[in-house]
Design an enzyme around this catalytic site. Structure first.
Site, PDB file in Angstrom:
ATOM      1  N   ASP A 302      54.281 -20.853  -4.140  1.00 27.94           N
ATOM      2  CA  ASP A 302      53.311 -19.761  -4.288  1.00 27.94           C
ATOM      3  C   ASP A 302      52.784 -19.411  -2.908  1.00 27.94           C
ATOM      4  O   ASP A 302      53.277 -19.938  -1.882  1.00 27.94           O
ATOM      5  CB  ASP A 302      52.160 -20.166  -5.228  1.00 27.94           C
ATOM      6  CG  ASP A 302      51.562 -18.952  -5.958  1.00 27.94           C
ATOM      7  OD1 ASP A 302      51.011 -18.073  -5.274  1.00 27.94           O
ATOM      8  OD2 ASP A 302      51.653 -18.881  -7.192  1.00 27.94           O
ATOM      9  N   ASP A 331      57.081 -16.878   0.457  1.00 27.03           N
ATOM     10  CA  ASP A 331      56.967 -15.481   0.062  1.00 27.03           C
ATOM     11  C   ASP A 331      58.222 -15.243  -0.764  1.00 27.03           C
ATOM     12  O   ASP A 331      59.337 -15.242  -0.240  1.00 27.03           O
ATOM     13  CB  ASP A 331      56.936 -14.576   1.303  1.00 27.03           C
ATOM     14  CG  ASP A 331      56.929 -13.105   0.907  1.00 27.03           C
ATOM     15  OD1 ASP A 331      57.100 -12.808  -0.298  1.00 27.03           O
ATOM     16  OD2 ASP A 331      56.758 -12.258   1.791  1.00 27.03           O
ATOM     17  N   ARG A 349      57.066 -17.597 -14.858  1.00 31.80           N
ATOM     18  CA  ARG A 349      56.171 -17.118 -15.915  1.00 31.80           C
ATOM     19  C   ARG A 349      55.227 -16.083 -15.320  1.00 31.80           C
ATOM     20  O   ARG A 349      54.495 -16.363 -14.372  1.00 31.80           O
ATOM     21  CB  ARG A 349      55.374 -18.275 -16.527  1.00 31.80           C
ATOM     22  CG  ARG A 349      54.684 -17.822 -17.831  1.00 31.80           C
ATOM     23  CD  ARG A 349      53.780 -18.875 -18.411  1.00 31.80           C
ATOM     24  NE  ARG A 349      52.473 -18.833 -17.808  1.00 31.80           N
ATOM     25  CZ  ARG A 349      51.331 -19.071 -18.450  1.00 31.80           C
ATOM     26  NH1 ARG A 349      51.354 -19.374 -19.734  1.00 31.80           N
ATOM     27  NH2 ARG A 349      50.183 -19.036 -17.827  1.00 31.80           N
ATOM     28  N   HIS A 353      56.936  -9.432 -14.061  1.00 32.26           N
ATOM     29  CA  HIS A 353      56.142  -8.267 -14.499  1.00 32.26           C
ATOM     30  C   HIS A 353      55.197  -7.796 -13.380  1.00 32.26           C
ATOM     31  O   HIS A 353      54.607  -6.740 -13.494  1.00 32.26           O
ATOM     32  CB  HIS A 353      55.412  -8.543 -15.817  1.00 32.26           C
ATOM     33  CG  HIS A 353      54.143  -9.326 -15.719  1.00 32.26           C
ATOM     34  ND1 HIS A 353      53.200  -9.324 -16.721  1.00 32.26           N
ATOM     35  CD2 HIS A 353      53.651 -10.155 -14.762  1.00 32.26           C
ATOM     36  CE1 HIS A 353      52.190 -10.102 -16.369  1.00 32.26           C
ATOM     37  NE2 HIS A 353      52.440 -10.620 -15.205  1.00 32.26           N
TER      38      HIS A 353
HETATM   39  C1  LIG Z   1      50.522 -13.601 -12.655  1.00 34.50           C
HETATM   40  S1  LIG Z   1      50.441 -15.006 -11.640  1.00 34.50           S
HETATM   41  C2  LIG Z   1      51.387 -16.171 -12.579  1.00 34.50           C
HETATM   42  C3  LIG Z   1      51.092 -17.603 -12.226  1.00 34.50           C
HETATM   43  C4  LIG Z   1      51.822 -18.653 -13.048  1.00 34.50           C
HETATM   44  N1  LIG Z   1      53.270 -18.480 -13.003  1.00 34.50           N
HETATM   45  C5  LIG Z   1      51.337 -18.634 -14.488  1.00 34.50           C
HETATM   46  O1  LIG Z   1      52.102 -18.253 -15.375  1.00 34.50           O
HETATM   47  O2  LIG Z   1      50.194 -18.993 -14.734  1.00 34.50           O
HETATM   48  C6  LIG Z   1      51.544 -14.555 -10.323  1.00 34.50           C
HETATM   49  C7  LIG Z   1      51.634 -15.587  -9.223  1.00 34.50           C
HETATM   50  O3  LIG Z   1      52.570 -15.100  -8.236  1.00 34.50           O
HETATM   51  C8  LIG Z   1      52.068 -15.444  -6.954  1.00 34.50           C
HETATM   52  N2  LIG Z   1      52.635 -14.542  -5.923  1.00 34.50           N
HETATM   53  C9  LIG Z   1      52.383 -13.227  -5.746  1.00 34.50           C
HETATM   54  N3  LIG Z   1      53.097 -12.742  -4.725  1.00 34.50           N
HETATM   55  C10 LIG Z   1      53.815 -13.773  -4.229  1.00 34.50           C
HETATM   56  C11 LIG Z   1      54.758 -13.890  -3.172  1.00 34.50           C
HETATM   57  N4  LIG Z   1      55.112 -12.828  -2.430  1.00 34.50           N
HETATM   58  N5  LIG Z   1      55.323 -15.091  -2.953  1.00 34.50           N
HETATM   59  C12 LIG Z   1      54.981 -16.170  -3.712  1.00 34.50           C
HETATM   60  N6  LIG Z   1      54.103 -16.115  -4.739  1.00 34.50           N
HETATM   61  C13 LIG Z   1      53.525 -14.929  -4.991  1.00 34.50           C
HETATM   62  C14 LIG Z   1      50.565 -15.273  -7.109  1.00 34.50           C
HETATM   63  O4  LIG Z   1      49.865 -15.950  -6.105  1.00 34.50           O
HETATM   64  C15 LIG Z   1      50.320 -15.814  -8.503  1.00 34.50           C
HETATM   65  O5  LIG Z   1      50.016 -17.181  -8.480  1.00 34.50           O
END
Ligand SMILES: C[S@@+](CC[C@H](N)C(=O)[O-])C[C@H]1O[C@@H](n2cnc3c(N)ncnc32)[C@H](O)[C@@H]1O
Length: 481
Positions: A302, A331, A349, A353
């Protein structure tokens, strides 16, 4: 029209009869809306998670909403739609002034606004009207004129924390909570402001057709070029970031508990296999899987700020697993880093989206590049159903080459997608649109997205208590690319 009204009445009657019969069989009462939500709401054995009841609820809710839309004066309904913003707006006021925690102290007898404002220092007159508006939407209960107590819905706004403790550490309000109030809070803050700019973006902005993460309604509303995630990482938004990370745990409570365990056979994974939880958040989904497969190696990926908190979360909740877990800041739009082992499962998860097709394809191709032939891609996200019948649900499941791909259509005269009983899917689609230029996808769309990035959708697993929302998609590697 008489035929439709009769059809709706029949569905509603049958749904209620089925619920009452299931309660009688279990020798229990259906939870009263007048009481705070019971712990059983969060248990797989709770009445609403009984497969018969859950199906009847879906039918009953769909029929009730369709009945309202059919019976009520269309002018009233349409003008009412125009005023919907008052509802999340008032939930936001109540949450930010900690009314749920304040009222809890006074139990069933309730509290008047003049007493509530002694704790939170806001306006008694305005708060009383706000609470009455909410009570009319079944959030809180007006127990006597001007006196309000919790009911089932309002109790979910309560973090369970002591109000004095909250006041002393406002930024930490949601830390260590189950995430439900955090999620509601998050939905009623940045999200409302963002959505208010959607029509501007669609009418007079060159970014209207963009797929970029920083050309959305969010940037227009906040007058920034930062993506939503970069915005959360600003030091002044520490509260919002912590709230969001906690909220992702609250999202899970919209599904019957343990759904991640009932929709995939985690025992099919090899001994000591590896799961990469891409965009893991705090990693609570992986922790749930670890409860049945503690031998697995979990790799959490993350943003750096989130992983710091994830490590703390695991140290607190599963100290015995931290040593065998890896917290790798990434990233996910860049090529994957060198991993300690080749993954057996790539778990996403609520990740795809958050991405437009352009960026979802980039991420999936990076994951394909580190996969072995047996690696499975597991995606948990909404699947959008059309509001009309489609060849897929008309043709019956047996003709579908992908098991589980066709969601059962609702009986007529309901909308085939169960209308507002499945409202969250379509609301989330709009939230993804406004914040990320992203989307919830139809099954056809998922098939195309996977095949454009080296994967093939092989199965759609649906929880028996919730056959229509949030299925778990299993994809396999396409060889020879
Ligand atoms: C909607 S949350 C889902 C978190 C987890 N998978 C859950 O189901 O509870 C999306 C996650 O993607 C991470 N995220 C967003 N952009 C990202 C990136 N460029 N690289 C890595 N992680 C990223 C966010 O920090 C966040 O924790």
């Amino acid at each position: 029209m008489t035929e439709q009204l009769n059809g709706l009445r029949r569905i509603l009657n049958e749904a209620i009869d089925d619920i009452i019969a299931a309660c009688a069989k279990r020798n229990e009462e259906f939870p009263s809306i007048d009481n705070p939500a019971q712990p059983s709401e969060f248990s797989p054995h709770g009445i609403r998670n009984d497969p018969t009841v859950s199906h009847a609820i879906k039918l009953g809710v769909a029929a009730a909403h369709q009945l309202v839309a059919t019976l009520q004066s269309p002018m009233q309904t349409v003008i009412g739609i125009g005023t919907y913003t008052t509802l999340p707006g008032n939930v936001a006021v109540v949450e930010r002034t900690h009314v749920a925690e304040i009222i809890r102290q006074y139990g069933k007898g309730g509290m008047c606004a003049a007493d509530i404002v002694k704790y939170n220092g806001t306006s008694a007159d305005k708060l009383e009207r706000i609470l009455r508006h909410l009570a009319t939407h079944h959030v809180f209960r007006e127990v006597s004129p001007g006196v309000f107590a919790h009911n089932m819905l309002s109790s979910l706004l309560d973090t369970g924390k002591d109000v004095e403790l909250i006041m002393k550490n406002l930024d930490g309000k949601f830390d260590g909570t189950n995430g439900l109030a955090a999620y509601i809070s998050s939905l009623t803050s940045e999200q409302i402001k963002t959505y208010a700019s959607m029509w501007n973006l669609m009418t007079d902005d060159p970014r209207a057709d963009s797929q970029e993460l920083n050309e959305t309604s969010f940037q227009r509303a906040y007058d920034t070029n930062l993506t939503f995630w970069q915005f959360l990482d600003l030091p002044e938004n520490d509260f919002s970031r912590r709230r969001f990370d906690c909220a992702m745990q609250g999202v899970s409570s919209m599904q019957p508990p343990g759904t991640i365990l009932t929709t995939y056979d985690w025992n099919s994974m090899p001994e000591s296999g590896t799961i990469v939880d891409v965009g893991s958040g705090l990693g609570h989904v992986s922790l749930e899987i670890a409860s049945v497969r503690p031998d697995l190696t979990f790799i959490l990926e993350d943003r750096p700020s989130v992983l710091e908190d994830a490590r703390k979360y695991w140290t607190q909740h599963a100290p015995e697993l931290v040593e065998n877990a890896h917290f790798i800041a990434t990233d996910y739009l860049c090529p994957q880093p060198q991993l300690p082992t080749v993954p057996d499962i790539l778990l996403l998860r609520f990740i795809l989206h958050n991405l437009s097709d352009k960026y979802a394809t980039i991420l999936l191709k990076h994951l394909r590049a580190i996969a072995k032939s047996s690696t499975k891609l597991i995606v948990v996200d909404y699947v959008v159903e059309h509001a009309c019948l489609t060849p897929r649900n008309l043709d019956s499941e047996s003709q579908d080459t992908i098991p589980g791909a066709a969601a059962p259509a609702a009986p007529s005269p309901l909308l085939p997608n169960y209308g507002l009983a499945g409202a969250l899917t379509y609301q989330m689609d709009m939230i993804m649109l406004a914040h990320f230029n992203a989307k919830e996808r139809t099954i056809e769309h998922w098939i195309d997205l996977f095949s454009a990035s080296g994967w093939r959708l092989v199965k759609v697993n649906r929880d028996p208590t919730n056959k229509t929302d949030w299925p778990l998609l299993v994809a396999e590697v396409v060889e020879g690319l």
